[in-house]
Each structure stands twice: as structure tokens, then as C-alpha cells.
Scaffold this active site. Structure first.
Site, PDB file in Angstrom:
ATOM      1  NE  ARG A  80       9.099   8.313   6.946  1.00  0.00           N
ATOM      2  CZ  ARG A  80       8.624   7.662   7.997  1.00  0.00           C
ATOM      3  NH1 ARG A  80       7.390   7.150   7.962  1.00  0.00           N
ATOM      4  NH2 ARG A  80       9.331   7.535   9.102  1.00  0.00           N
ATOM      5  NE  ARG A  83       2.562   2.264  13.853  1.00  0.00           N
ATOM      6  CZ  ARG A  83       1.748   1.319  14.307  1.00  0.00           C
ATOM      7  NH1 ARG A  83       1.298   0.367  13.517  1.00  0.00           N
ATOM      8  NH2 ARG A  83       1.353   1.334  15.565  1.00  0.00           N
ATOM      9  CG  HIS A  87      16.465   7.622   7.380  1.00  0.00           C
ATOM     10  ND1 HIS A  87      16.189   6.488   6.637  1.00  0.00           N
ATOM     11  CD2 HIS A  87      15.366   8.408   7.268  1.00  0.00           C
ATOM     12  CE1 HIS A  87      14.988   6.593   6.106  1.00  0.00           C
ATOM     13  NE2 HIS A  87      14.460   7.747   6.482  1.00  0.00           N
ATOM     14  CG  PHE A 166      13.816   3.151  -1.924  1.00  0.00           C
ATOM     15  CD1 PHE A 166      15.108   2.647  -1.827  1.00  0.00           C
ATOM     16  CD2 PHE A 166      13.480   3.881  -3.053  1.00  0.00           C
ATOM     17  CE1 PHE A 166      16.045   2.875  -2.823  1.00  0.00           C
ATOM     18  CE2 PHE A 166      14.411   4.112  -4.061  1.00  0.00           C
ATOM     19  CZ  PHE A 166      15.694   3.609  -3.947  1.00  0.00           C
ATOM     20  CB  SER A 167      15.916   3.574   3.688  1.00  0.00           C
ATOM     21  OG  SER A 167      15.043   2.866   4.555  1.00  0.00           O
ATOM     22  CB  CYS A 183       7.897   0.052   9.884  1.00  0.00           C
ATOM     23  SG  CYS A 183       9.174   0.812   8.858  1.00  0.00           S
TER      24      CYS A 183
END
Length: 230
Positions: A80, A83, A87, A166-167, A183
Site C-alpha cells: 500500500r 510508511r 496493527h 483504514f484503521s 506513518c
């Protein structure tokens, strides 16, 4: 994998899948890749997949090795944009396999619509949040009064079919973010609904998010796309 399946929301024959068990990241990535190809070939429906992963660091296409500070968990090349991100349990992830061929072919507006969807859902739980110029993601005021990230966004588009998404931090172990520069942004911290005093289960989050799905999908329609340029 055990799962619960809410009724479809919003227009179109979209599959809405909500996992109650943790899904290994590599397995999810393989399934997303296969579904992307199937949607492109018109052999499967679009998919919105809500789930959580065991702890993992994922590297986007712009990942800088210097930002992998303490790789205490598996590191996976995600494919994706963006950076490094983390998770893990307590963080709800939304994977979107949607056909932008019929939704405007506008990646910027796609990301803008995702941001709006998450922001409106957070508001349903009493958490004000916002976009920040030059910083992709969802931001809010932390308990110390400083701005902090509560949601991350990273997408990939192949043949105008989307992947990733997204998260949102419901109640993850925030110390796990210390293994990376999330990120690529060092000057801001991360927070969660639980840290802000909001106890929200994954089922409650999914229900609220799906209730706002129609507005999200409407935002991808061509007549509504002007909003993403403001």
C-alpha cells in the site's frame, strides 16, 4: 475464522464482512489480492472487510528503514501507499475492495471519503476528530491536550479496484507503536478511544460504521466528489 455478517448497507451488491477472530496479516493480504482480481474480472462482488490482526508492523511503499526503531513483531511489506504502521488487537481495520471504475476514478476523493466516514463515526461516540493538512489520517485531541493520531489510512489501487483502507484505535496496546515512527510522523503521538475514556467494542464500532456506510458510498459518486477539493 469465526465471523459475524451484518446485513449489507448502502447501494450496490457489496459484501460486508465483520470478523470476530484475529486474522493473520499475510492471510488477509492474500485474500485481498485475490478479491481485487476477482472484482476486476467481475467474478466477485465488492467487499468491505472489518477485522483485527495479531501484532504486526507493515511497511508501505514509502517506508524508510530508519523509522523501524524496534522490530519486536513481524514486519510485512504491504504494497500500500505510506510508511510504517502497526496493527494489533484492539485496533479495528477496514479493508475496502471497491470498484472505482464506477465510482469516479479519483483516488484523492476516495481517501477524503474514507476520512469523512471515520470522522463521522468517531463523532457518534463523542470523539471530535479532523483531517490535518499535509498529514493523511484522522487526528484528535489527546488527554494531555496535544494533537494525536487515532486513525490511519493507506490505500492501493490496481486496475481502479481498491485495496487496504483504514484503521482506528479502539483499545490497542499503545506501547506497541513505539517500535516504529508511525506513518513517518515523529512529532505527534497516537491515542485511542479507550485512552480518551470511551470503551467501544469491535461490534459496537462496526455497527456504527456500517450505519454511516451509505453516506460514505454516496461521497464516492461523481456529483458529490467536489467536496474532496475543498
Amino acid at each position: 475464522m469465526a465471523s459475524i455478517a451484518p446485513q449489507p448497507a448502502g447501494p450496490g451488491p457489496i459484501e460486508w464482512r465483520c470478523e470476530s477472530a484475529h486474522v493473520p496479516y499475510r492471510a488477509a493480504l492474500d485474500q485481498m489480492e485475490a478479491r481485487n482480481s476477482a472484482v476486476a474480472d467481475h467474478s466477485a462482488s465488492e467487499l468491505v472487510w472489518l477485522l483485527e490482526h495479531p501484532p504486526v508492523y507493515t511497511a508501505g511503499t514509502s517506508a524508510d528503514a530508519s523509522e523501524l526503531v524496534d522490530p519486536r513483531f513481524e514486519v510485512v511489506e504491504a504494497g500500500r501507499g505510506g510508511r510504517y504502521t502497526y496493527h494489533g488487537p484492539g485496533q479495528r481495520v477496514g479493508y475496502l475492495v471497491l470498484d472505482l471504475n464506477k465510482r469516479g476514478k479519483d483516488v484523492r476523493c476516495f481517501v477524503h471519503a474514507i476520512e469523512g466516514w471515520v470522522i463521522e463515526t468517531l463523532a457518534d461516540f463523542g470523539v471530535p476528530s479532523w483531517r490535518a493538512a499535509g498529514r493523511v489520517g484522522i487526528w484528535t485531541e489527546d488527554i494531555d491536550g496535544r494533537e494525536a493520531k487515532i486513525g490511519a489510512i493507506g490505500v492501493r489501487v490496481r486496475r481502479w479496484i481498491t485495496m487496504h483502507g483504514f484503521s482506528v484505535n479502539l483499545d490497542p496496546d499503545l506501547s506497541h507503536f513505539g517500535g516504529i515512527v508511525p506513518c513517518g510522523i515523529e512529532e505527534f503521538g497516537v491515542t485511542s478511544l479507550a485512552r480518551l475514556g470511551k470503551q467501544v467494542s469491535s461490534a459496537e464500532w462496526d455497527e456504527a460504521l456500517i450505519a454511516r456506510a451509505e453516506a460514505f458510498l454516496d461521497a464516492l459518486d461523481k456529483p458529490a466528489r467536489k467536496a474532496c477539493r475543498t
